[in-house]
Design an enzyme around this catalytic site. Structure first.
Site, PDB file in Angstrom:
ATOM      1  N   ASP A 110     -12.024   1.999   3.967  1.00 30.09           N
ATOM      2  CA  ASP A 110     -12.620   2.734   5.101  1.00 30.09           C
ATOM      3  C   ASP A 110     -13.579   3.777   4.538  1.00 30.09           C
ATOM      4  O   ASP A 110     -13.262   4.979   4.509  1.00 30.09           O
ATOM      5  CB  ASP A 110     -11.510   3.417   5.914  1.00 30.09           C
ATOM      6  N   GLU A 149       0.889  -1.181   0.000  1.00 23.10           N
ATOM      7  CA  GLU A 149       0.000   0.000   0.000  1.00 23.10           C
ATOM      8  C   GLU A 149       0.926   1.230   0.000  1.00 23.10           C
ATOM      9  O   GLU A 149       0.954   1.987  -0.946  1.00 23.10           O
ATOM     10  CB  GLU A 149      -0.904  -0.017   1.241  1.00 23.10           C
TER      11      GLU A 149
HETATM   12  N1  ADE Z   1      -6.513   0.161   8.918  1.00 25.22           N
HETATM   13  C1  ADE Z   1      -7.646   0.659   8.417  1.00 25.22           C
HETATM   14  N2  ADE Z   1      -7.471   1.015   7.146  1.00 25.22           N
HETATM   15  C2  ADE Z   1      -6.194   0.720   6.812  1.00 25.22           C
HETATM   16  C3  ADE Z   1      -5.402   0.837   5.639  1.00 25.22           C
HETATM   17  N3  ADE Z   1      -5.877   1.344   4.494  1.00 25.22           N
HETATM   18  N4  ADE Z   1      -4.124   0.442   5.699  1.00 25.22           N
HETATM   19  C4  ADE Z   1      -3.608  -0.047   6.813  1.00 25.22           C
HETATM   20  N5  ADE Z   1      -4.307  -0.183   7.947  1.00 25.22           N
HETATM   21  C5  ADE Z   1      -5.589   0.189   7.939  1.00 25.22           C
HETATM   22 ZN    ZN Z   2      -7.180  -1.651   4.596  1.00 21.21          ZN
END
Ligand code: ADE
Ligand code: ZN
Length: 338
Positions: free
Chosen positions: A280, A201
């Site tokens: 999220d 990510e």
């Molecule tokens: N916790 C909630 N959303 C997240 C994300 N995108 N990356 C890492 N941890 C998370």
């Molecule tokens: Zn996540």
């Protein structure tokens, strides 16, 4: 509703990357803060929304952990989960495999059983009332220690009778490589659990390699930076595991500066089994359909490509082949009608 929105909503889809705590809408946050006498640094829902302006993952996580303080009782976790299911049921989401962060709650004195049972009761009711099937995945916070992850794994064992089906790895990625949790993941595998992990990510392709080679994950969360390494890309494509990509999350956390620069299409072209997810949604500005629309419009994806993303989500889920078949067939039928 636009033609595109109608088409996306009509297609059966699975959401495979959703943090329940990240579906906490400002309205419910305010309501629970009042009910539970929790002081928030905001006075109005608008003030909360204005605060959601992030430069990177850590910026967001600081606000996300603060937001979850309002969740105090089993009822609160039920309300959170049910609100999410009601939203996505209207968008053609037929199956969800959702994450939660038990350590974010037990560390505040909310018991593991209250959190987990509230979520599970809503998932059961969601299946019955809304027809959305579901699985629950417990994530370890990677900024905490291996020892704390083991303690959580052990506490969760009574729910490994089919209620919690897998473990994940989330929170601050940089500086916390998958290898830090090798022994925990090995133990989870021996307990019969499915394994997923956030990697690539913000972290480098090397973290994806560790998640694949060392943790031997069943599914890769995000994985955007996989394509920076051609050999790794071939390996992940050959393995056939799904990548749970989250377009609006990537934009809001500045992984891409413009949706037109999102690597999703390139990832698909490289043979990766990409899926679209919301991560999220209360913090990043949209649920499943909004994520599809943003990336479809920016990258000019065709109807065939949209259907392929939906197909990948069903295939990449932990449903059985028998459970997948009707959804897969419906996707093909809907595409044929268009
Ligand atoms: N916790 C909630 N959303 C997240 C994300 N995108 N990356 C890492 N941890 C998370
Ligand atoms: Zn996540």
């Amino acid at each position: 509703m636009s033609d595109l929105e109608n088409f996306i909503n009509a297609l059966p889809k699975a959401e495979l990357h959703l943090h329940l705590e990240g579906s906490l809408e400002p309205e419910l946050m305010m309501e629970l803060a009042t009910k539970n006498s929790i002081e928030l640094p905001y006075k109005t829902v608008d003030e909360i929304r204005t605060a959601y302006d992030f430069s990177n993952l850590q910026d967001f996580l600081d606000i996300y952990y603060q937001g979850m303080n309002v969740l105090q009782s089993e009822e609160d976790f039920y309300a959170l989960t049910m609100a999410y299911l009601e939203k996505v049921a209207q968008e053609g989401v037929v199956h969800v495999e959702v994450f939660y962060d038990p350590q974010g709650h037990t560390s505040r004195g909310v018991s593991f059983s209250e959190v987990t049972n509230g979520i599970l009761r809503a998932l059961d009711d969601g299946q019955e009332r809304l027809g959305v099937s579901s699985e629950l995945i417990m994530s370890f916070l990677r900024h905490l220690s291996e020892e704390e992850a083991f303690a959580t794994l052990n506490e969760a064992e009574p729910w490994f009778d089919g209620r919690i089906v897998g473990v994940g790895l989330d929170s601050s990625e940089l500086g916390h490589p998958p290898s830090k949790f090798l022994r925990v993941f090995n133990a989870a595998r021996e307990m019969g659990l499915k394994l997923v992990a956030h990697a690539g990510e913000e972290g480098p392709a090397e973290y994806v390699r560790e998640a694949i080679d060392l943790l031997q994950i069943d599914r890769l969360d995000h994985g955007n930076r996989t394509i920076e390494d051609a050999e790794l890309t071939k390996q992940v494509a050959n393995l056939g595991i799904a990548l749970t990509v989250c377009p609006l999350s990537n934009l809001k956390l500045c992984g891409v500066s413009d949706m037109k620069e999102h690597p999703l299409k390139e990832m698909m072209a490289a043979g990766l089994n990409v899926t679209v997810n919301s991560d999220d949604p209360a913090y990043f500005g949209g649920y499943m359909t909004a994520n599809f629309i943003s990336v479809v419009e920016a990258l000019s994806l065709s109807k065939t490509e949209i259907a392929k993303l939906c197909h990948n989500s069903i295939e990449g889920s932990f449903l059985t082949d028998e459970e997948k078949a009707p959804h897969i067939n419906r996707i093909a039928d809907i595409l044929a009608q268009h």
